[in-house]
Enzyme design. Structure first.
Site, PDB file in Angstrom:
ATOM      1  N   TYR A   1     -13.480  -2.695  11.793  1.00  0.00           N
ATOM      2  CA  TYR A   1     -12.143  -2.128  11.564  1.00  0.00           C
ATOM      3  C   TYR A   1     -11.287  -2.351  12.818  1.00  0.00           C
ATOM      4  O   TYR A   1     -10.152  -2.829  12.730  1.00  0.00           O
ATOM      5  CB  TYR A   1     -12.235  -0.631  11.238  1.00  0.00           C
TER       6      TYR A   1
ATOM      7  N   GLY B   1       0.799  -1.232   0.000  1.00  0.00           N
ATOM      8  CA  GLY B   1       0.000   0.000   0.000  1.00  0.00           C
ATOM      9  C   GLY B   1       0.825   1.274   0.000  1.00  0.00           C
ATOM     10  O   GLY B   1       0.806   2.042   0.962  1.00  0.00           O
TER      11      GLY B   1
ATOM     12  N   GLY C   1      -0.700   8.050   1.341  1.00  0.00           N
ATOM     13  CA  GLY C   1      -0.581   8.030   2.802  1.00  0.00           C
ATOM     14  C   GLY C   1       0.768   7.638   3.356  1.00  0.00           C
ATOM     15  O   GLY C   1       1.827   7.973   2.808  1.00  0.00           O
TER      16      GLY C   1
ATOM     17  N   SER D   1      -3.422   0.151  14.632  1.00  0.00           N
ATOM     18  CA  SER D   1      -4.180   1.384  14.849  1.00  0.00           C
ATOM     19  C   SER D   1      -4.557   1.420  16.324  1.00  0.00           C
ATOM     20  O   SER D   1      -4.739   0.365  16.955  1.00  0.00           O
ATOM     21  CB  SER D   1      -5.446   1.348  14.003  1.00  0.00           C
TER      22      SER D   1
ATOM     23  N   GLY E   1       2.238   4.767   3.558  1.00  0.00           N
ATOM     24  CA  GLY E   1       3.025   3.828   2.749  1.00  0.00           C
ATOM     25  C   GLY E   1       3.863   4.564   1.719  1.00  0.00           C
ATOM     26  O   GLY E   1       5.037   4.238   1.505  1.00  0.00           O
TER      27      GLY E   1
HETATM   28  N1  NAP Z   1      -4.509   7.656   8.647  1.00  0.00           N
HETATM   29  C1  NAP Z   1      -4.733   7.413   9.934  1.00  0.00           C
HETATM   30  O1  NAP Z   1      -5.041   8.304  10.710  1.00  0.00           O
HETATM   31  C2  NAP Z   1      -4.593   6.001  10.445  1.00  0.00           C
HETATM   32  C3  NAP Z   1      -4.920   5.759  11.784  1.00  0.00           C
HETATM   33  C4  NAP Z   1      -4.731   4.487  12.296  1.00  0.00           C
HETATM   34  C5  NAP Z   1      -4.195   3.487  11.499  1.00  0.00           C
HETATM   35  N2  NAP Z   1      -3.909   3.745  10.195  1.00  0.00           N
HETATM   36  C6  NAP Z   1      -3.308   2.656   9.400  1.00  0.00           C
HETATM   37  O2  NAP Z   1      -2.246   3.170   8.601  1.00  0.00           O
HETATM   38  C7  NAP Z   1      -2.057   2.313   7.471  1.00  0.00           C
HETATM   39  C8  NAP Z   1      -1.877   3.132   6.211  1.00  0.00           C
HETATM   40  O3  NAP Z   1      -3.095   3.768   5.891  1.00  0.00           O
HETATM   41  P1  NAP Z   1      -3.170   5.277   5.407  1.00  0.00           P
HETATM   42  O4  NAP Z   1      -3.785   6.045   6.488  1.00  0.00           O
HETATM   43  O5  NAP Z   1      -1.890   5.717   4.835  1.00  0.00           O
HETATM   44  O6  NAP Z   1      -4.301   5.121   4.273  1.00  0.00           O
HETATM   45  P2  NAP Z   1      -4.283   5.283   2.699  1.00  0.00           P
HETATM   46  O7  NAP Z   1      -3.718   6.604   2.305  1.00  0.00           O
HETATM   47  O8  NAP Z   1      -5.678   4.976   2.265  1.00  0.00           O
HETATM   48  O9  NAP Z   1      -3.315   4.120   2.199  1.00  0.00           O
HETATM   49  C9  NAP Z   1      -3.726   2.781   2.217  1.00  0.00           C
HETATM   50  C10 NAP Z   1      -2.966   2.001   1.167  1.00  0.00           C
HETATM   51  O10 NAP Z   1      -3.439   0.644   1.210  1.00  0.00           O
HETATM   52  C11 NAP Z   1      -3.768   0.246  -0.111  1.00  0.00           C
HETATM   53  N3  NAP Z   1      -4.799  -0.785  -0.138  1.00  0.00           N
HETATM   54  C12 NAP Z   1      -6.077  -0.720   0.263  1.00  0.00           C
HETATM   55  N4  NAP Z   1      -6.722  -1.870   0.017  1.00  0.00           N
HETATM   56  C13 NAP Z   1      -5.818  -2.701  -0.557  1.00  0.00           C
HETATM   57  C14 NAP Z   1      -5.875  -4.021  -1.057  1.00  0.00           C
HETATM   58  N5  NAP Z   1      -7.016  -4.728  -1.061  1.00  0.00           N
HETATM   59  N6  NAP Z   1      -4.754  -4.573  -1.568  1.00  0.00           N
HETATM   60  C15 NAP Z   1      -3.597  -3.889  -1.611  1.00  0.00           C
HETATM   61  N7  NAP Z   1      -3.486  -2.612  -1.178  1.00  0.00           N
HETATM   62  C16 NAP Z   1      -4.585  -2.028  -0.656  1.00  0.00           C
HETATM   63  C17 NAP Z   1      -4.245   1.522  -0.781  1.00  0.00           C
HETATM   64  O11 NAP Z   1      -4.223   1.341  -2.193  1.00  0.00           O
HETATM   65  P3  NAP Z   1      -5.230   2.143  -3.188  1.00  0.00           P
HETATM   66  O12 NAP Z   1      -4.527   3.422  -3.529  1.00  0.00           O
HETATM   67  O13 NAP Z   1      -5.350   1.233  -4.352  1.00  0.00           O
HETATM   68  O14 NAP Z   1      -6.518   2.388  -2.463  1.00  0.00           O
HETATM   69  C18 NAP Z   1      -3.208   2.507  -0.263  1.00  0.00           C
HETATM   70  O15 NAP Z   1      -2.021   2.401  -0.997  1.00  0.00           O
HETATM   71  C19 NAP Z   1      -3.250   1.357   7.470  1.00  0.00           C
HETATM   72  O16 NAP Z   1      -2.845   0.111   7.983  1.00  0.00           O
HETATM   73  C20 NAP Z   1      -4.253   2.018   8.404  1.00  0.00           C
HETATM   74  O17 NAP Z   1      -5.101   1.073   9.032  1.00  0.00           O
HETATM   75  C21 NAP Z   1      -4.097   4.985   9.642  1.00  0.00           C
END
Ligand code: NAP
Length: 317
Positions: free
Chosen positions: A186, A29, A33, A159, A35
């Site tokens: 979630y 991912g 974000g 998370s 990643g």
């Molecule tokens: N942001 C926050 O405040 C927050 C808080 C707590 C935990 N987290 C955790 O942080 C991590 C990163 O999330 P983020 O906040 O950076 O969100 P994000 O910007 O939505 O990034 C998520 C990434 O995961 C990919 N993804 C989603 N579904 C997938 C699938 N089926 N197969 C492969 N890749 C997939 C997305 O790809 P696409 O571009 O194709 O959608 C995107 O690259 C996650 O584990 C999330 O649970 C985030």
């Protein structure tokens, strides 16, 4: 000798990260974000980065953006993998094993969140549990042999949601047929991911594989695409407002905990790492308090057995 939160007032930042030349990181991912930021920072330190993403076009755009920022000589590639399809995870893992002789760290960063209605992956799992837990669990299982050979690490991005909702695993209704709630599932998926990491630590120790490390962390509240991708209209609206609040930090800062866990030498595995400020939303990165339910041994063992059964692959420890 292991370190806990010894990063002083500023907490851990990438300034503490030495050159990563010669190291290979596999990250799920990276199209947005935390990643994306983790990949960018590792590449800026000279690492090889292999991105596992579900969307080919976005992956190509991501590579173009990274090259534009860091130059054409960066060592970045991608393999298509959809965590919502076990066959896709298996194919991607096979490709990684064929193409790369070393994995210094596998960073399990990809996830979906707040899916408004109960939906299913192609393998019939409730989507958040299927993608966040079963998908990532299967990937770790399959890549473990190469990680072990490399004396590498597995890093799970959890998370603080692990501490909301049921605070245990709903074994009698894993798909939440009776009580589906976007937040509840979630939370459960993130708890399952974290529990599996601490269970893996125990299993690695029992197997005498102490050179392999497993870490759990969380990114606090970070400005990313998470809710935009899978949340309902209302959740997206509320989260858009929240993103403007000073309680929410940049995606770059949200990447620091996973980067610390992937690279910091002698980091204590027992910790749970993330921003340590108010509510663990943001602030200096270090060790956060982990509530005991995340290390409930009975639940963790049962979850492990179930996850092996559902993914159809056993860990070769
Ligand atoms: N942001 C926050 O405040 C927050 C808080 C707590 C935990 N987290 C955790 O942080 C991590 C990163 O999330 P983020 O906040 O950076 O969100 P994000 O910007 O939505 O990034 C998520 C990434 O995961 C990919 N993804 C989603 N579904 C997938 C699938 N089926 N197969 C492969 N890749 C997939 C997305 O790809 P696409 O571009 O194709 O959608 C995107 O690259 C996650 O584990 C999330 O649970 C985030």
């Amino acid at each position: 000798m292991t370190t806990k939160n010894t990063f002083e007032k500023k907490g851990w930042t990438p300034e503490l990260m030495k050159s990563q030349k010669g190291k290979t990181f596999v990250i799920t991912g990276t199209t947005s974000g935390t990643g994306f930021e983790a990949a960018r920072i590792l590449l800026s330190k000279g690492a090889k980065v292999v991105m596992l993403n579900r969307n080919s076009k976005k992956s190509e755009d991501t590579i173009a953006e990274l090259k534009q920022k860091l130059g054409n000589t960066i060592d970045v590639s991608y393999i298509r993998m959809d965590l919502a399809e076990q066959a896709s995870v298996k194919a991607a893992a096979e490709e990684v094993l064929k193409m790369y002789t070393k994995i210094d760290a596998l960073i399990l960063n990809a996830a979906i969140a707040q899916v408004p209605k109960q939906t299913f992956t192609v393998d019939g799992f409730e989507s958040q549990l299927g993608v966040n837990h079963y998908g990532n669990f299967l990937l770790q299982t399959l890549l473990y042999p190469r990680i072990a050979e490399s004396k590498g690490r597995i890093v799970t991005v959890g998370s603080m949601g692990y501490n909301l909702g049921l605070r245990t695993i709903q074994f009698d209704d894993m798909n939440w047929d009776k009580n589906y709630s976007p937040n509840g599932v979630y939370s459960q998926s993130k708890l399952a991911q974290i529990m599996s990491i601490y269970e893996l630590q125990d299993r690695l120790k029992e197997a005498g594989k102490t050179e392999v490390k497993a870490y759990a962390c969380h990114p606090g509240a970070s400005r990313t695409s998470l809710i935009k991708t899978s949340g309902s209209l209302m959740t997206r609206f509320v989260w858009q407002l929240m993103k403007l609040s000073p309680l929410v930090q940049s995606a770059e800062k949200g990447a620091y905990p996973e980067l610390m866990c992937a690279t910091e030498v002698n980091l204590d595995e027992n910790g749970f790492y993330g921003p340590t400020g108010y509510g663990y939303f943001k602030g200096p990165v270090g060790e956060c308090k982990l509530e005991p339910h995340a290390k409930n041994k009975k639940v963790a063992k049962k979850l492990w057995d179930l996850s092996e059964k559902e993914t159809g692959v056993k860990w070769n420890l």
